[in-house]
Design a protein around this motif. Structure first.
Motif, PDB file in Angstrom:
ATOM      1  N   VAL B 403      -7.545  -8.487   1.328  1.00 24.23           N
ATOM      2  CA  VAL B 403      -6.713  -7.274   1.428  1.00 24.23           C
ATOM      3  C   VAL B 403      -7.052  -6.358   0.249  1.00 24.23           C
ATOM      4  CG1 VAL B 403      -4.771  -8.047   2.831  1.00 24.23           C
ATOM      5  CG2 VAL B 403      -4.837  -8.672   0.435  1.00 24.23           C
ATOM      6  N   PRO B 404      -6.889  -5.058   0.415  1.00 22.45           N
ATOM      7  CA  PRO B 404      -7.359  -4.132  -0.616  1.00 22.45           C
ATOM      8  C   PRO B 404      -6.540  -4.130  -1.900  1.00 22.45           C
ATOM      9  CG  PRO B 404      -6.419  -2.936   1.243  1.00 22.45           C
ATOM     10  CD  PRO B 404      -6.465  -4.360   1.644  1.00 22.45           C
ATOM     11  N   ALA B 405      -5.380  -4.734  -1.887  1.00 21.34           N
ATOM     12  CA  ALA B 405      -4.556  -4.845  -3.096  1.00 21.34           C
ATOM     13  C   ALA B 405      -3.756  -6.135  -2.950  1.00 21.34           C
ATOM     14  CB  ALA B 405      -3.629  -3.639  -3.219  1.00 21.34           C
ATOM     15  N   LEU B 425       1.686  -4.461   0.379  1.00 20.50           N
ATOM     16  CA  LEU B 425       0.755  -4.652  -0.720  1.00 20.50           C
ATOM     17  C   LEU B 425       1.311  -3.978  -1.970  1.00 20.50           C
ATOM     18  CD1 LEU B 425      -2.565  -3.716   1.157  1.00 20.50           C
ATOM     19  CD2 LEU B 425      -1.394  -5.921   1.085  1.00 20.50           C
ATOM     20  N   TYR B 426       0.830  -4.425  -3.116  1.00 20.02           N
ATOM     21  CA  TYR B 426       1.259  -3.804  -4.373  1.00 20.02           C
ATOM     22  C   TYR B 426       0.716  -2.384  -4.520  1.00 20.02           C
ATOM     23  CZ  TYR B 426       3.554  -7.925  -6.269  1.00 20.02           C
ATOM     24  OH  TYR B 426       4.422  -8.958  -6.484  1.00 20.02           O
ATOM     25  N   SER B 427      -0.113  -1.951  -3.579  1.00 20.54           N
ATOM     26  CA  SER B 427      -0.552  -0.557  -3.598  1.00 20.54           C
ATOM     27  C   SER B 427       0.473   0.324  -2.895  1.00 20.54           C
ATOM     28  CB  SER B 427      -1.903  -0.437  -2.900  1.00 20.54           C
ATOM     29  OG  SER B 427      -1.806  -0.948  -1.587  1.00 20.54           O
ATOM     30  N   GLY B 428       1.546  -0.278  -2.392  1.00 15.78           N
ATOM     31  CA  GLY B 428       2.601   0.487  -1.743  1.00 15.78           C
ATOM     32  C   GLY B 428       2.422   0.622  -0.248  1.00 15.78           C
ATOM     33  N   GLU B 429       1.428  -0.077   0.300  1.00 16.49           N
ATOM     34  CA  GLU B 429       1.124   0.061   1.724  1.00 16.49           C
ATOM     35  C   GLU B 429       1.784  -1.016   2.577  1.00 16.49           C
ATOM     36  OE1 GLU B 429      -3.044   1.162   3.409  1.00 16.49           O
ATOM     37  OE2 GLU B 429      -3.310   0.345   1.422  1.00 16.49           O
ATOM     38  N   LEU B 430       2.054  -0.657   3.810  1.00 15.39           N
ATOM     39  CA  LEU B 430       2.370  -1.637   4.844  1.00 15.39           C
ATOM     40  C   LEU B 430       1.102  -1.721   5.689  1.00 15.39           C
ATOM     41  CD1 LEU B 430       4.636  -3.373   6.213  1.00 15.39           C
ATOM     42  CD2 LEU B 430       5.021  -1.442   7.725  1.00 15.39           C
ATOM     43  N   PHE B 431       0.559  -2.921   5.838  1.00 15.97           N
ATOM     44  CA  PHE B 431      -0.814  -3.112   6.294  1.00 15.97           C
ATOM     45  C   PHE B 431      -0.790  -4.050   7.492  1.00 15.97           C
ATOM     46  CE2 PHE B 431      -5.115  -4.890   5.407  1.00 15.97           C
ATOM     47  CZ  PHE B 431      -5.798  -3.718   5.104  1.00 15.97           C
ATOM     48  N   GLU B 432      -1.366  -3.633   8.613  1.00 10.84           N
ATOM     49  CA  GLU B 432      -1.287  -4.451   9.833  1.00 10.84           C
ATOM     50  C   GLU B 432      -2.507  -5.349   9.995  1.00 10.84           C
ATOM     51  OE1 GLU B 432      -0.198  -2.572  13.709  1.00 10.84           O
ATOM     52  OE2 GLU B 432      -1.885  -3.731  14.446  1.00 10.84           O
ATOM     53  N   LEU B 433      -2.271  -6.566  10.482  1.00  7.03           N
ATOM     54  CA  LEU B 433      -3.360  -7.498  10.778  1.00  7.03           C
ATOM     55  C   LEU B 433      -3.163  -8.056  12.178  1.00  7.03           C
ATOM     56  CD1 LEU B 433      -3.156  -9.381   7.396  1.00  7.03           C
ATOM     57  CD2 LEU B 433      -5.055  -7.915   8.077  1.00  7.03           C
ATOM     58  N   VAL B 434      -4.279  -8.325  12.846  1.00  9.87           N
ATOM     59  CA  VAL B 434      -4.194  -8.904  14.183  1.00  9.87           C
ATOM     60  C   VAL B 434      -4.205 -10.425  14.046  1.00  9.87           C
ATOM     61  CG1 VAL B 434      -5.267  -9.030  16.461  1.00  9.87           C
ATOM     62  CG2 VAL B 434      -5.492  -6.945  15.084  1.00  9.87           C
TER      63      VAL B 434
END
Lengths: 423, 764
Positions: B403-405, B425-434
């Motif tokens: 993951v990027p962060a 993520l600690y970058s502030g993102e909500l990140f989707e995974l399949v």
């Protein structure tokens, strides 16, 4: 009123208004005034506190030594100022044996030691853009700082004031490149001639390195311009003649990593990396205090956007790599690590200026363990062991003109409580 | 004033003073540490969360504030706060204190799936608090029940179905109080919640120091992480049989598990060569053998290591109370680090709704490790047999989803297309995974609507560690990678050269990292104080792994020599042959010609000669060598770590004849230069030779100075669907495909539509 009288009155007003040199009261040694920087003498007997004189009530700021043996004895039986508050010890009842007058708006302070006893102190001073330093003598009454001639509150003379003006290499002009110096750190070396003093400038974003002679006298050795807003400095791992230094920036969301190379009298500074934070809210107020774990494998930063402790792992190339963030509330300022901490499970103390508290953060679990309420406007922090063997944390109270002392002995019933407040 | 008027004033004051339910325009939550959701219908009667989809239902967000301490309760979509004390002006949170003398230390909050209760875990008070939601919307007199625990708790979850349900499960790490285990507090037991005694609470023995817990949706398994700083494994406890199984979160030699069942764990197992060793069941053959006390025998020659490594010096170097071999961070007596490597930061596991997959968020490295339910083990996603093969990650030992962060927390949801995971993520993102696509396991990023691409920063030049500023002068006397600009690669329409760096087509090989290209650079991991040089030029080092380091014949060994010993000559030798822990050296021109003076213990480093090292901060020095017996050999095609693209050595392009060039610096594609292109499968570049121009305007190439370094950073292009939800978001909670996230940084609740990827509302 005749025209001539009016002119005279105006002239008097102008003269009075411009008489800056004599404005304000004489600085006193038994009163802290908007204290900021704080350092515990390596001997564990004295606390060195920088009074910033933020409202210019006095003519100068001061560095006041507070003898801790006396305070520790004195607070038993001392009365709180307010019901339920900690006992308050007044400096006027434990008058220091001396103090030094520095410029107003002092910043960080560092103490140089020989054989585990403080012998010299350094303070960044924004009023005058200088580094001021003093020697520390000791007598039966306690430590006596000196930076000039006189007794009581001694004004630092020119020999103890290093202007942070840097002569342009052409020698044609003098350019002040280190205005508003604030951050300060002293390397840990066995002797002054091996030591380096690091200073950072808020306004110009310059990072300066000073060497010391065998009498601890500093002289400017090298300067590097980074970016405006440089704040706190910590020296990191070393490799050969090189030392890695981390500098926080309060105006941009960046940790600067520089390499300082000392070869004999020559000092060179090179930029290694600038570590940017991904997640920011645009407050314009970012990093504040920095601290390193005792094993130098983790870097901790007080961060304000969002309010948190940012934890970095230091990788094999000494680059900080974001590990995570622990949310806090308020406005974190300084940060310190309990030197007894287990590697990887450090206990970090983050001072929250906004809510008059110190957060105790467990880096192992990345969570807040405790919130210790202290006096008004906490800012600087120092943690260390006193001569008596007990561990304490000391927090300057900017708005209350005092210092909170926190019990750091886990077996004590007052563990992680403010046990006394010095005013 | 008349009595009546006084009365009116009094009532008016009370009315004005009383708070009204409003949505606040500024922050009211100080330090949020957790979020739970419940659902109500239009009459505020509780509804199960899974039924909370109708337009008349309302989602209530319960935000646990550790600084108040209390719970802020708000309607998630309107942001209207529900006040717990109408007589106090402004918003008053639900108080958690009830004659508790110790300061409150709330650490987690969970909702009962039927929305009828909220539970809060209090660490210092050793209690679970239950809040009955049935009186809502009147929050002024909620029934709050305190249930004491037997230990200092760390994490908890609600079990609704299965053999243990309904119940609250609580982890006790035992770090503070010595009481470790898993507690099960039945919600339908003989004694009601709040009055349970030790006899009512089931205690399950589990290994180590259990920390965070998630119960599978069917209520059968509890997945437990270990207290940070301890073992690095995930354990699965069957709540019916109490059987525990473990699976590693890191390499086998650092996971705290006896993987090969030989009774020895990690560093205590002699087959483990270090914490990154992926196998506990076998190691390389070594030529040098320890004879104890820091003594080593290499081919009959015995020597003592000086200084002694930290793992055989008899000192507790890291102050953890354990010395040398007794310290699990020591891998044999040659290992020089008692503190061990930084363990990953492990978050709370998330279990897929069907229970088949368990995702664990980790930082350092920043990945999500995937476990399958049966057999309970980590899934190798990046390996050749993985669902998403990635040679770049597999080679550096990452079998997980990068993951990027750093990932803080994960929630799972079922969509029309299959199961999806949503990580904050600690970058502030909500990140989707399949997780799966219509039932087919994927464990991959969600494809974007556009083609992503990687970028590189301009190369910075360092000479002997000193930065050379090229922003105002070109400094052609130093080598470079070409013009400092971004340009379209000739003959292409969508391929760009970033300051001379051109990325390959395989995005998955391109990791976010810093690359250092160093002329005659030191090969990573080849600086050592434990060399032993014989007078016939044999250099032995029991701590070395020259094959793994990628040392090749013709590389140079530089030895620290005294001035008398060097006598003006360079203490440098060429390598004739390479073994796993030995090198055969030969003198070079201008160097020391005899080994006699240097024989014995030596400090040394190994450098390339006449070429550049290309080293990535994550990828390392790429090569295909490995140890086989007492030789270093190239990996064969069948070896999963083999890749023909792996290269870590680059060469300077030079004039075809002589040393004259047409221009200085040379122009791109200058015809009289023999251009040598470096291509490691990640990117390619050419090194432009350094040159000077004399007074007759004749330009000549000049030699490259050793330790000239070109450094640049790569920002990987590969990414997944996501959205920034704040600056420090906490654990997301899903209802259907709607994500509810509390941002501790901004102090607000964000509602995200994960189908259309937009924020539908955010409220303080």
């Amino acid at each position: 009123m005749r025209r001539g009288s009016s002119a005279k009155i105006i002239a008097i007003f102008v003269l009075v208004a411009c008489a800056e040199g004599s404005r304000g009261e004489d600085p006193v040694m038994d009163r802290l005034w908007y204290p900021c920087g704080i350092a515990l003498d390596p001997a564990g007997d004295t606390l060195w506190v920088v009074s910033t004189n933020f409202d210019m009530r006095y003519r100068n700021g001061t560095v006041i030594p507070i003898e801790l043996g006396e305070i520790e004895k004195g607070f038993v039986g001392a009365e709180p100022d307010t019901p339920g508050g900690p006992p308050v010890v007044r400096l006027s009842e434990h008058r220091p044996s001396g103090a030094v007058a520095i410029g107003s708006f002092g910043g960080d302070i560092a103490i140089g030691a020989e054989n585990g006893v403080g012998v010299a102190g350094y303070v960044t001073v924004r009023d005058g853009d200088a580094l001021q330093w003093f020697t520390i003598g000791r007598d039966a009454q306690g430590p006596i700082p000196s930076c000039g001639v006189g007794e009581g509150v001694v004004s630092c003379d020119a020999d103890h004031t290093t202007s942070l003006a840097w002569i342009d290499k052409t020698g044609k002009e003098e350019a002040i490149l280190a205005r508003d110096p604030f951050g300060l750190a002293l390397s840990k070396d066995p002797s002054p001639v091996e030591s380096l003093l690091y200073v950072s400038s808020l306004l110009d974003g310059t990072f300066a390195v000073l060497t010391l002679d065998d009498e601890w006298r500093p002289s400017l050795a090298s300067v590097l311009r980074l970016s405006r807003g440089l704040y706190s400095i910590v020296e990191g791992p070393r490799s050969g003649n090189s030392r890695v230094v981390y500098i926080s920036n309060r105006m941009t969301y960046v940790i600067h990593v520089v390499e300082v190379r000392k070869e004999n009298a020559s000092v060179t500074i090179t930029t290694r990396e600038s570590i940017l934070m991904d997640n920011v809210s645009s407050s314009g107020d970012y990093f504040r205090g920095l601290a390193l774990s005792p094993d130098m494998r983790r870097l901790f930063a007080a961060y304000r956007s969002p309010s948190s402790v940012v934890v970095f792992d230091i990788d094999q190339t000494y680059k900080p790599v974001l590990r995570g963030m622990v949310p806090l509330a308020g406005a974190p300022s300084a940060i310190a690590v309990d030197p007894r901490s287990r590697p990887g499970a450090e206990v970090v103390y983050a001072v929250d200026f906004g809510s008059d508290a110190v957060y105790v953060v467990d880096i192992g679990t990345m969570s807040v363990m405790e919130r210790i309420t202290v006096g008004d406007g906490p800012y600087g922090i120092a943690i260390g062991r006193l001569k008596s063997g007990v561990m304490r944390a000391f927090v300057t109270l900017f708005e209350e003109h005092g210092v909170s002392i926190i019990d750091m002995e886990p077996e004590s019933p007052t563990f992680h409580k403010e046990i006394v407040r010095i005013k | 004033m008349s009595g009546f008027r006084r009365c009116l004033y009094f009532i008016a004051i009370i009315i004005v003073a009383c708070s009204e339910p409003i949505s606040y325009p500024t922050r009211v939550i100080k330090r949020g540490v957790g979020l739970a959701l419940t659902c109500v219908n239009e009459n505020y009667s509780p509804l199960p969360l899974e039924d909370c989809k109708s337009s008349s239902s309302k989602v209530l967000a319960w935000v646990l504030d550790a600084d108040l301490p209390g719970i802020a309760l708000l309607e998630a979509n309107s942001g209207i706060h529900i006040d717990s004390d109408l007589f106090i002006p402004g918003f008053t949170p639900i108080s958690l204190s009830k004659d508790l003398t110790a300061p409150l230390d709330p650490v987690a909050i969970r909702a009962q799936p039927d929305s009828r209760a909220i539970f809060v875990l209090l660490r210092k008070q050793r209690a679970v608090v239950k809040i009955d939601t049935s009186k809502l919307p009147d929050a002024t007199s909620l029934d709050i029940t305190y249930q004491e625990l037997l230990c200092v708790p760390a994490g908890f979850d609600i079990v609704w179905f299965g053999p243990a349900g309904p119940a609250v499960v609580v982890t006790c790490p035992g770090v503070e109080d010595g009481h470790s285990g898993l507690l099960v507090l039945p919600l339908d037991g003989q004694n009601p919640f709040g009055q349970m005694t030790a006899n009512d609470i089931l205690e399950i023995d589990v290994s180590g120091h259990p920390y965070l817990v998630t119960v599978s949706p069917d209520g059968v398994f509890a997945y437990l992480t270990q207290y940070p700083g301890g073992a690095n494994y995930l354990s699965r406890v069957n709540l019916e049989t109490h059987e525990e199984k473990k699976a590693g979160l890191v390499a086998e030699c650092a996971d705290g598990i006896d993987n090969d069942l030989d009774g020895k764990v990690d560093g205590a197992d002699s087959d483990c060569l270090g914490p990154f060793d992926r196998s506990e069941s076998g190691g390389d053959e070594r030529r040098c053998v320890s004879t104890g006390n820091g003594k080593y025998e290499c081919d009959g020659a015995v020597f003592t290591l000086n200084p002694l490594p930290k793992c055989s010096n008899g000192i507790d170097d890291d102050g953890d109370g354990r010395t040398d071999a007794l310290d699990p961070d020591c891998y044999g007596d040659i290992w020089d680090d008692e503190t061990g490597v930084a363990p990953p930061l492990v978050g709370r596991p998330a279990v897929s709704p069907d229970g088949a997959w368990i995702y664990v968020p980790m930082a350092s490295p920043d990945v999500i490790r995937v476990f399958r339910k049966e057999p309970f083990e980590p899934v190798d996603i990046t390996g050749p047999e993985g669902v998403n093969p990635n040679p770049a990650l597999a080679r550096i030992g990452i079998i997980d989803i990068p993951v990027p962060a750093p990932a803080a927390a994960i929630a799972m949801a079922v969509t029309a297309d299959g199961t999806r995971a949503f990580a904050v993520l600690y970058s502030g993102e909500l990140f989707e995974l399949v997780v799966d696509d219509h039932g087919t396991p994927k464990h991959s990023y969600t494809p974007l609507d556009y083609t992503p691409f990687s970028t590189a920063s301009p190369p910075s030049l360092y000479v002997n560690g000193v930065f050379v500023d090229r922003s105002s002068a070109l400094h052609p006397e130093y080598p470079g990678l070409g013009p400092l600009g971004v340009s379209l690669v000739p003959g292409t329409t969508d391929k760009y050269s970033y300051y001379g760096i051109v990325f390959g087509d395989d995005l998955e090989r391109q990791l976010t990292e810093t690359w250092r290209i160093t002329y005659e650079g030191v090969l990573p991991g080849t600086r050592s104080v434990w060399g032993f040089l014989s007078e016939n030029g044999e250099l032995e080092d029991p701590s070395a792994d020259f094959c793994a380091a990628g040392v090749e014949p013709k590389d140079h060994v530089v030895i620290e020599a005294s001035a008398e010993c060097a006598n003006g000559a360079i203490p440098e030798f060429a390598i004739e042959s390479v073994g796993p822990d030995s090198l055969k050296l030969k003198p070079i021109e201008g160097g020391i010609q005899d080994f006699t003076c240097l024989k014995g213990a030596v400090t040394y480093e190994i450098r390339t000669s006449g070429m550049w090292t290309v080293v990535g901060s994550r990828s390392g020095f790429m090569h295909n060598f490995k140890a086989e017996g007492d030789k270093c050999v190239q990996r064969d095609l069948k070896d999963p770590l083999y890749d023909k693209a792996y290269k870590g050595r680059a060469f300077t392009s030079r004039p075809k004849q002589g040393d004259i060039v047409q221009a200085c610096p040379p122009v791109v594609d200058e015809s009289d230069i023999e251009w040598l292109t470096f291509d490691n499968g990640v990117f390619s570049f050419r090194i432009f030779p350094p040159c000077t121009t004399d007074e007759n305007f004749v330009s000549r190439v000049v030699p490259v100075q050793r330790d000239t370094e070109l450094r640049f950073s790569v920002k990987a292009g590969l990414t997944s669907k996501g959205i920034t939800v704040g600056s420090l978001p906490l654990e997301p909670v899903m209802i259907g495909t709607t994500a509810y996230v509390f941002d501790a940084g901004g102090g607000y609740l964000v509602v995200v539509d994960t189908v259309n990827w937009n924020i539908t509302s955010s409220h303080y």
